[in-house]
Write a protein that holds these residues in place. Structure first.
Motif, PDB file in Angstrom:
ATOM      1  N   GLY A  33       0.803  -1.158  -0.002  1.00  0.00           N
ATOM      2  CA  GLY A  33      -0.013   0.167  -0.115  1.00  0.00           C
ATOM      3  C   GLY A  33       0.791   1.247   0.158  1.00  0.00           C
ATOM      4  N   ALA A  34       0.223   2.363   0.055  1.00  0.00           N
ATOM      5  CA  ALA A  34       0.846   3.768  -0.050  1.00  0.00           C
ATOM      6  C   ALA A  34       2.027   4.005   0.930  1.00  0.00           C
ATOM      7  CB  ALA A  34      -0.261   4.638   0.141  1.00  0.00           C
TER       8      ALA A  34
ATOM      9  N   THR B  79      -1.026  -4.080   7.704  1.00  0.00           N
ATOM     10  CA  THR B  79      -2.118  -3.365   7.504  1.00  0.00           C
ATOM     11  C   THR B  79      -2.487  -3.007   5.978  1.00  0.00           C
ATOM     12  OG1 THR B  79      -1.354  -1.144   7.533  1.00  0.00           O
ATOM     13  CG2 THR B  79      -1.948  -2.323   9.811  1.00  0.00           C
TER      14      THR B  79
ATOM     15  N   PRO C  79      -7.290   1.349   6.476  1.00  0.00           N
ATOM     16  CA  PRO C  79      -8.031   1.506   7.648  1.00  0.00           C
ATOM     17  C   PRO C  79      -8.652   0.243   8.241  1.00  0.00           C
ATOM     18  CG  PRO C  79      -8.464   3.339   6.350  1.00  0.00           C
ATOM     19  CD  PRO C  79      -7.565   2.335   5.401  1.00  0.00           C
ATOM     20  N   THR C  80      -9.512  -0.246   7.351  1.00  0.00           N
ATOM     21  CA  THR C  80     -10.302  -1.366   7.617  1.00  0.00           C
ATOM     22  C   THR C  80      -9.370  -2.701   7.990  1.00  0.00           C
ATOM     23  OG1 THR C  80     -11.778  -0.953   6.172  1.00  0.00           O
ATOM     24  CG2 THR C  80     -11.895  -3.076   6.975  1.00  0.00           C
ATOM     25  N   GLN C  81      -8.158  -2.586   7.318  1.00  0.00           N
ATOM     26  CA  GLN C  81      -7.324  -3.991   7.670  1.00  0.00           C
ATOM     27  C   GLN C  81      -6.568  -3.453   8.948  1.00  0.00           C
ATOM     28  OE1 GLN C  81      -4.753  -6.186   4.770  1.00  0.00           O
ATOM     29  NE2 GLN C  81      -6.272  -5.372   3.263  1.00  0.00           N
TER      30      GLN C  81
ATOM     31  N   VAL D 292      -7.815  -2.026  11.571  1.00  0.00           N
ATOM     32  CA  VAL D 292      -8.585  -2.219  12.540  1.00  0.00           C
ATOM     33  C   VAL D 292      -8.646  -3.895  12.914  1.00  0.00           C
ATOM     34  CG1 VAL D 292     -11.136  -2.208  13.306  1.00  0.00           C
ATOM     35  CG2 VAL D 292     -10.214  -0.216  12.457  1.00  0.00           C
TER      36      VAL D 292
ATOM     37  N   LEU E 256      -2.379   8.343   9.155  1.00  0.00           N
ATOM     38  CA  LEU E 256      -3.526   8.919   9.784  1.00  0.00           C
ATOM     39  C   LEU E 256      -4.897   7.996   9.663  1.00  0.00           C
ATOM     40  CD1 LEU E 256      -4.531  11.712  11.212  1.00  0.00           C
ATOM     41  CD2 LEU E 256      -5.095  12.570   9.115  1.00  0.00           C
ATOM     42  N   ALA E 257      -5.388   7.805   8.451  1.00  0.00           N
ATOM     43  CA  ALA E 257      -6.574   7.039   8.183  1.00  0.00           C
ATOM     44  C   ALA E 257      -6.512   5.883   9.012  1.00  0.00           C
ATOM     45  CB  ALA E 257      -6.692   6.810   6.765  1.00  0.00           C
TER      46      ALA E 257
ATOM     47  N   GLU F 207      -6.793   6.880  12.658  1.00  0.00           N
ATOM     48  CA  GLU F 207      -8.297   7.327  13.061  1.00  0.00           C
ATOM     49  C   GLU F 207      -9.268   6.101  13.246  1.00  0.00           C
ATOM     50  OE1 GLU F 207      -8.802  10.065  14.452  1.00  0.00           O
ATOM     51  OE2 GLU F 207      -7.532  11.507  13.804  1.00  0.00           O
ATOM     52  N   ALA F 208      -9.069   5.170  12.275  1.00  0.00           N
ATOM     53  CA  ALA F 208      -9.813   3.941  12.454  1.00  0.00           C
ATOM     54  C   ALA F 208      -9.666   3.215  13.641  1.00  0.00           C
ATOM     55  CB  ALA F 208      -9.728   3.353  11.114  1.00  0.00           C
TER      56      ALA F 208
ATOM     57  N   ASP G  58      -4.819  15.212  -0.133  1.00  0.00           N
ATOM     58  CA  ASP G  58      -5.049  14.123   0.627  1.00  0.00           C
ATOM     59  C   ASP G  58      -4.583  14.324   2.221  1.00  0.00           C
ATOM     60  OD1 ASP G  58      -2.403  13.959   0.858  1.00  0.00           O
ATOM     61  OD2 ASP G  58      -2.012  11.984   0.184  1.00  0.00           O
ATOM     62  N   ALA G  59      -4.834  13.418   2.994  1.00  0.00           N
ATOM     63  CA  ALA G  59      -4.330  13.644   4.528  1.00  0.00           C
ATOM     64  C   ALA G  59      -3.233  14.632   4.748  1.00  0.00           C
ATOM     65  CB  ALA G  59      -4.407  12.381   5.324  1.00  0.00           C
TER      66      ALA G  59
ATOM     67  N   GLU H 177      -3.769  17.953   3.852  1.00  0.00           N
ATOM     68  CA  GLU H 177      -4.746  18.570   4.679  1.00  0.00           C
ATOM     69  C   GLU H 177      -4.230  18.856   6.130  1.00  0.00           C
ATOM     70  OE1 GLU H 177      -8.652  16.802   4.432  1.00  0.00           O
ATOM     71  OE2 GLU H 177      -8.657  16.516   6.580  1.00  0.00           O
ATOM     72  N   THR H 178      -3.420  17.984   6.735  1.00  0.00           N
ATOM     73  CA  THR H 178      -2.899  18.304   8.080  1.00  0.00           C
ATOM     74  C   THR H 178      -1.659  19.072   8.167  1.00  0.00           C
ATOM     75  OG1 THR H 178      -1.749  16.011   8.041  1.00  0.00           O
ATOM     76  CG2 THR H 178      -3.867  16.020   8.847  1.00  0.00           C
TER      77      THR H 178
END
Lengths: 622, 385
Positions: B43-44, B81, B85-87, B89, B109-110, B113-114, B172-173, B176-177
Motif C-alpha cells: 500500500g501507499a 495493514t 484503515p479497515t485492515q 482495525v 492517519l486514516a 483514526e480508524a 490528501d491527509a 490537509e494536516t
C-alpha cells in the motif's frame, strides 16, 4: 499568455501519457473485446526493466529500451495466452476481473523485485529544460509528444496499409467473416496483445524519466488510460489519443482556473458530461462490451441452500466463540455483503455494469457522520436520511445514465465514484477532508446501543433481509422483466417492459442498500474517511459479486466473505500477499467464470441432467 | 467439471497453506512480553513499513540476547495493514486477541483514526504516525509531529531572511494536516504565504500548480508531500527551472531515492528537510546527546540488513524501548500499568530526541528535538541556517 501556454503544455504532457496508455487499451479491445485493466503494468514494467538494465547491467539506453519493449511484449502475449484467451467467451465482468487480478499480481511482483521507492529509467539525452515561446520545456517532454505522434503515424500506416493491420481491423469488425477469409484470428490476437504491450511499454520508457514509477503506478496510470480510451471511443486507437489529451487538458485547466483541490473531480465531471452528451447523439456508443453473460440458474437450488446453511453456521459459530478478531472480519464482510447484494440486482439480474456502488456507500457513511457528529441527530433517523439521500441520488444517476451500458456505463459510474471521493476529500468543512469524521457514535435505535455482538447480529440480520428482498424481487414479475432487460433491452422494450422505469427502480434499490451499508460501516468503525468508501471500494464490490456469482444474492455474500477473509488469511505473507491475491482472482475467474455459487449450480445442474437422462434411458429400455 | 474441481481444490489448498497471520520471531519463555506490530508491507505507506519491521526485529533480537525485558522474553507478533484503515482495525483486533501488552503502529492517519476509537482499552497503542494525535491513557505517539517540524523549518528560513513562502501539497491527509500548522507558523513568524496549491496523488505533472505559485514570487516553497508525488513536484521545479529554497517532509528522506534524484539532476539545489536527529545519520554534531546511541543503532542495523536505517526505523526502535521501560518501571505486563509508567518517563535519550511524557503529553518529542538537514549530493547533511 505565457502562463496559459504553460498550463496547456502541462495538460498536453499529461494527456500524451494518458493517450499512450489509452492507445494500448484500444488496440486490445479492438481485437479481443477485453478492457485490459493491467494495461498500466506494461507502462510500469517497461520503466522498471529499463531502469534495471541501465543501472545494474550498465547497458546502453538504446539496447535497454529494445530489451524492455521485447520483455513487455512477451508479457502481453503471456497474459493473453495464459489467462485471457482461455476465457474469451466469458462475461465482460469476468474478463475485467481477470485483468484486475493480473494487474494485482504484477503489482505484487514488482514490489518484491524493485521495492517500494520511486524509480525511473534514464532520460533520453539532455535533461536540462529550455525556453521557447515564453514557456519552459523539458527535452523529455518532446520525446513523449514525439512518441505519441510517431506511434499514431506508425499505427495508422500499419492498420491501413499492411496485411497485418487490415487483418486486425477485419477481426475487430467481423471476426467470423475474417476467419472465413483465411485470417488467423488467434495469431491476430497475439499480435494485438504484443502491440498493445509494446505501446504501453514505450509510454513507460518515454514518460518514466518524468513521472518516475513505483509498484503502484501501473493501476493508477492504467485507470487514466482506461478513461482516455473510453472518452475517445473504445476500440478507436486514434480516439484514445484525443481522449487522453482532453483528460490531460481538463486536469490542467481545472487546476489553473477552477481549484487545484478539485482538479481530478473537475476532469471527471467533464468526462461524465461528455459521455452523457455523446450517448444522446451516438446510439452506437451505448452498448460497448455487452458480451456473453453468465447463465441463470433456478434460484436457490441445493448448492445455494448448502452454502447458505454453511454461512449461517460460520456466522453463528464466530458469534458463539466470541473471537473479536474473526467477528470484526465477518462484521465488515456482512456490511459489504449488503452493498454487494445491491450490485447483484444491478449487474446480475438487470445486466447493468455499475462501478458506482462505492459512491453510494460514501453518501451513506458521510451522511450519518455529518448528521450524528456535527448536528447531533439520532443515529436511527440519520440512517433513514442517509438511505433516502442515497435513493434520491441513485434515481438521478439512474435516470441520466439510462442510455449508457457496458463499458461506457462502467466508466461513467466509476467517474461518479471518483467525483464523490474527490468532493469528500476537498469539502473539508463538511466531510472533514482526508482526515474524515472521527467520533461517530455507535448505531442505536429506541434507546438500545448496538456494539460488539449486537451490532454483528444486526448486520447479519440485515444481510438476510437484503438477500430476501433481492430473492423475492428476482422471482417477481419485475424480476422476470429485469432478466429480459439483462439479455436484450430492445427485446424487453418491444415486449412492453418499461425498461427505463425498471432500470431506475433497480438503481434506487441498489443505492438504498449501498447507502445502508455505508452508514453501518461508519457506525461500526466510529469513523469515516474518503479512502474507506472510494472508487477502489466500487471495484472491490464488483469483484465480490463476480467471485461469489452474480446471478444469486448468496453469491454476493460468499464473495464478500471471501474477499474480506483473504487479507487476514494472506497477512503473514507480507509482500507476497498481492501476488497471491491477484493469482487467486485470475484462477477463480478463469476456472469459475460464473463465480463460486454459479459454478456449483452449474455442476449441480449438469449432475441432475445426467441423472435425469440416465433415468429416461433406463425407462426407455424397460 | 474437471476445471471446476481443480480450481476449487487449488483454492482450498491455497487458503489452507497460508495459515494464520501471526509471525512469531522468538520462542516464548514462561510469561513472554508479547508486543504487536501494525506495519505497512504493502500500500501507499509501504516505503517505510519495512523499515519499521526491520527495526522491530533488530530490537527484539538485541533485547532477547540480553535476557529480555524485566525477565520476560519478548515475542513479536506482526500484522500487515496494507495501509488500509479497515485492515488496520482487523489487525488491531487480531493482535489484541493474542493478548499483546502493546502495539506499535500503525503509520498513517486514516489507519490511526480508524483504530483509535477501539484502542481505549486493551493494549497500549504507540503509533508511528507523524500527523496523528494520541487520545487517552493507552495511546502514545512517536516521531515529531509534522506541524512542529514545519514550524522549525520555517523558523530557520526566517532566520536566513526569507519572508515570502508558498505551499504545495497533495489533496490528501498529508496536505490537509500540514497546511494549518504551516499557516500558523508562518503567521507567528510574520511571513507572507504567497500561494497555496494542491495536486492529486496520481498526477503526472504539476507544472500548472508551480507556474501559479511562481507568479506570486515566493522566496521559498514548502512542498509537503510524501513519496512519488514529491518526485513529480521536484520534476516540475526542474522543468520550470525554479531555484528557490525548498523544504519538504521528513518522510522523503530516503537515501536511495535522493541519490537517484541527484543522479538524474532533478534534486532541488537548495533542499532542506526538518527531521528527527537519527535521520541526520553521522553528520549530527557531537553536542547532541543522542549521537552515540544513533551510531550504535546504525551500525547494528547495517550489519543485519545491509542498508541504512530508514524513515520509521528509529521511531519503531524508540517505541519498543519506551514500552520496555514502561514494563520495567511498572513491573507489570498490564497495559494500563505500563501506560501509567510510560507517562512518568522524563529525559529518556532515544534515537529521535529526548523523550518527556506526562499525563497530558503522550508524544514524547517535539520541536526542540528537530534538526534541519540540507541535501548535498543526494545525502543529508546537518544544516543550521
Amino acid at each position: 499568455m505565457s502562463e496559459f501556454l504553460q498550463f496547456t503544455l502541462s495538460g498536453i504532457i499529461s494527456g500524451a501519457i494518458y493517450a499512450l496508455v489509452g492507445l494500448g487499451f484500444s488496440l486490445i479491445y479492438r481485437v479481443s473485446g477485453v478492457m485490459n485493466l493491467a494495461q498500466g503494468q506494461f507502462y510500469a514494467w517497461a520503466a522498471f526493466i529499463t531502469y534495471s538494465l541501465t543501472s545494474y547491467f550498465h547497458l546502453q539506453i538504446g539496447v535497454a529500451v529494445v530489451l524492455s519493449v521485447v520483455a513487455v511484449a512477451i508479457l502481453g502475449i503471456l497474459m493473453d495466452r495464459l489467462a485471457l484467451a482461455p476465457a474469451r467467451s466469458a462475461d465482460l465482468t469476468a474478463l475485467l476481473i481477470i485483468t484486475l487480478g493480473i494487474s494485482t499480481l504484477l503489482e505484487g511482483l514488482s514490489e518484491i523485485i524493485w521495492g517500494t521507492n520511486p524509480l525511473a529509467p534514464p532520460a533520453f539525452g539532455a535533461d536540462q529544460p529550455f525556453r521557447a515561446f515564453g514557456i519552459a520545456i523539458l527535452p523529455q517532454d518532446l520525446w513523449v509528444i514525439g512518441g505519441v505522434i510517431v506511434i499514431v503515424l506508425c499505427l495508422s500506416f500499419i492498420l491501413t496499409r499492411t496485411y497485418t493491420g487490415k487483418a486486425l481491423t477485419a477481426v475487430s469488425e467481423k471476426r467470423e467473416a475474417a476467419m472465413l477469409m483465411g485470417i488467423d484470428a488467434s495469431k491476430t490476437r497475439i499480435i494485438a496483445f504484443a502491440a498493445s504491450a509494446t505501446v504501453g511499454g514505450i509510454a513507460g520508457i518515454l514518460a518514466g524519466p518524468i513521472t518516475f514509477v513505483t509498484f503502484e503506478s501501473g493501476l493508477s496510470i492504467g485507470l487514466k488510460g482506461f478513461v482516455a480510451a473510453v472518452l475517445g471511443g473504445v476500440g478507436n486507437p486514434f480516439g484514445a489519443v484525443v481522449g487522453g489529451l482532453l483528460l490531460g487538458l481538463a486536469e490542467s485547466y481545472s487546476s489553473a482556473y477552477v481549484s487545484s483541490l478539485f482538479s481530478s473531480a473537475t476532469a471527471f465531471v467533464v468526462l461524465l458530461l461528455f459521455l452523457l452528451i455523446r450517448s444522446l447523439t451516438d446510439k452506437g456508443s451505448q452498448s460497448l462490451g455487452s458480451g456473453s453473460r453468465p447463465a441463470f440458474f433456478a434460484e436457490f437450488r441445493l448448492p445455494s441452500v448448502i452454502i447458505s446453511v454453511a454461512l449461517a453456521f460460520l456466522v453463528a459459530g464466530v458469534a458463539i466463540s466470541g473471537n473479536e478478531s474473526y467477528m470484526s472480519v465477518l462484521l465488515t464482510a456482512g456490511i459489504f455483503a449488503i452493498a454487494a447484494i445491491g450490485l447483484h440486482l444491478l449487474k446480475g439480474i438487470t445486466g447493468v455494469l455499475s462501478l458506482g456502488q462505492g459512491a453510494f456507500m460514501a453518501i451513506g457513511g458521510f451522511c450519518v457522520g455529518v448528521l450524528t457528529v456535527k448536528l447531533h441527530v439520532d443515529p436511527l433517523f440519520a440512517t433513514v436520511v442517509a438511505i433516502v439521500l442515497g435513493m434520491v441520488t441513485a434515481a438521478i444517476i439512474g435516470f441520466i445514465t439510462l442510455r449508457l451500458s457496458g463499458y461506457i456505463l462502467a466508466i461513467a459510474t466509476l467517474a461518479l465514484s471518483i467525483i464523490v471521493e474527490q468532493v469528500a476529500l476537498g469539502w473539508q468543512p463538511v466531510t472533514g477532508g482526508a482526515s474524515g469524521i472521527p467520533g461517530i457514535p455507535s448505531f442505536s435505535a429506541f434507546g438500545f446501543v448496538f456494539t460488539g455482538i449486537s451490532l454483528y447480529l444486526l448486520v447479519w440480520a440485515l444481510v438476510v433481509v437484503s438477500g430476501l428482498v433481492a430473492y423475492n424481487l428476482a422471482r417477481s414479475n419485475i424480476g422476470r422483466a429485469l432478466k429480459v432487460i439483462r439479455q436484450d433491452e430492445t427485446v424487453a422494450a418491444t415486449s412492453g417492459i418499461p425498461v427505463a422505469l425498471y432500470k431506475v427502480i433497480v438503481f434506487v434499490i441498489a443505492g438504498a442498500l449501498a447507502s445502508l451499508a455505508g452508514a453501518l460501516y461508519a457506525f461500526s468503525s466510529n469513523f469515516i474517511e474518503p479512502g474507506m468508501v472510494g472508487s477502489s471500494t466500487s471495484i472491490l464490490l464488483l469483484v465480490m459479486v463476480a467471485v461469489g456469482g452474480e446471478t444469486g444474492a448468496v453469491g454476493s455474500v460468499v464473495g464478500a466473505v471471501i474477499l474480506m477473509l483473504l487479507p487476514a488469511v494472506f497477512n503473514a505473507l507480507s509482500t507476497t500477499e498481492l501476488v497471491l491475491t491477484g493469482f487467486l482472482l485470475v484462477l477463480v475467474m478463469l476456472f469459475l467464470p460464473n463465480g463460486i455459487i454459479g459454478s456449483l449450480e452449474e455442476v449441480y445442474q449438469s449432475f441432475s441432467h445426467r441423472k435425469k437422462s440416465a433415468k429416461e434411458k433406463v425407462e426407455a429400455v424397460v | 467439471m474437471k476445471k471446476v474441481g481443480v480450481a476449487l481444490l487449488s483454492l482450498v489448498f491455497l487458503l489452507a497453506s497460508c495459515g494464520t497471520s501471526a509471525a512469531s520471531t522468538t520462542s516464548a519463555s514462561h510469561t513472554p512480553l508479547k508486543i504487536g506490530l501494525l506495519y505497512e508491507a504493502t500500500g501507499a505507506f509501504s516505503y517505510f513499513g519495512i523499515d519499521s519491521l526491520n527495526a522491530a526485529q533488530l530490537w527484539v533480537k538485541q533485547v532477547n540476547a540480553k535476557g529480555g525485558v524485566a525477565g520476560h522474553k519478548v515475542q513479536l507478533i506482526t500484522y500487515n495493514t496494507a495501509t488500509n484503515p479497515t485492515q488496520a482495525v482487523e489487525g488491531y483486533k487480531y493482535l489484541a486477541s493474542q493478548h499483546v501488552a502493546a502495539i506499535v503502529g500503525p503509520g498513517s492517519l486514516a489507519e490511526f483514526e480508524a483504530v483509535a476509537p477501539i484502542a481505549t482499552s486493551g493494549p497500549v497503542l504507540y503509533t508511528t504516525c507523524g500527523i496523528c494525535i494520541p487520545k487517552g491513557l493507552l495511546q502514545f505517539a512517536g516521531v515529531i509531529l509534522s506541524g512542529p517540524l514545519e514550524a522549525y523549518a520555517l523558523s530557520q528560513l526566517h532566520k536566513a531572511g526569507i519572508n515570502k513562502v508558498a505551499f504545495l501539497s497533495t489533496n490528501d491527509a498529508t496536505g490537509e494536516t500540514s497546511y494549518p500548522p504551516f499557516a500558523e507558523a508562518a503567521k507567528a513568524l510574520g511571513m507572507d504565504i504567497t500561494a497555496t496549491q494542491y495536486f492529486d496523488t496520481t498526477s503526472v505533472d504539476v507544472t500548472t500548480q508551480l507556474t501559479k505559485i511562481m507568479a506570486t514570487h515566493p522566496q521559498a516553497i514548502d512542498i509537503w508531500t510524501a513519496g512519488e508525488p514529491t518526485v513529480v513536484a521536484f520534476q516540475g521545479l526542474h522543468a520550470l527551472g525554479i531555484n528557490v529554497p525548498v523544504i519538504t517532509c521528513d518522510c522523503n528522506l530516503i537515501p536511495s531515492l535522493l541519490g537517484l534524484l541527484q543522479k538524474r539532476g532533478i534534486l532541488p539545489s537548495q533542499l532542506y528537510i526538518p527531521i528527527t536527529p537519527d535521520l541526520a545519520y553521522n553528520t549530527l554534531p557531537s553536542s547532541y546527546p543522542e549521537k552515540a546511541k544513533i551510531e550504535s543503532f546504525d551500525k547494528a542495523y547495517e550489519a543485519q540488513f545491509g542498508s541504512q536505517p530508514g524513515l520509521s526505523s528509529g521511531t519503531t526502535y524508540d517505541a519498543l524501548s519506551l514500552i520496555a521501560l514502561g514494563v520495567e518501571k511498572s513491573h507489570s505486563l498490564n497495559p494500563v500499568k505500563i501506560a501509567e509508567a510510560m507517562q512518568q518517563i522524563h529525559g529518556y535519550v532515544g534515537l529521535q530526541g529526548i523523550y518527556n511524557f506526562s499525563p497530558t503529553q503522550h508524544r514524547g518529542v517535539g520541536e526542540s528535538d528537530a534538526v534541519l538537514v540540507k541535501i548535498v549530493n543526494g545525502k543529508p547533511e546537518y544544516a543550521s541556517l
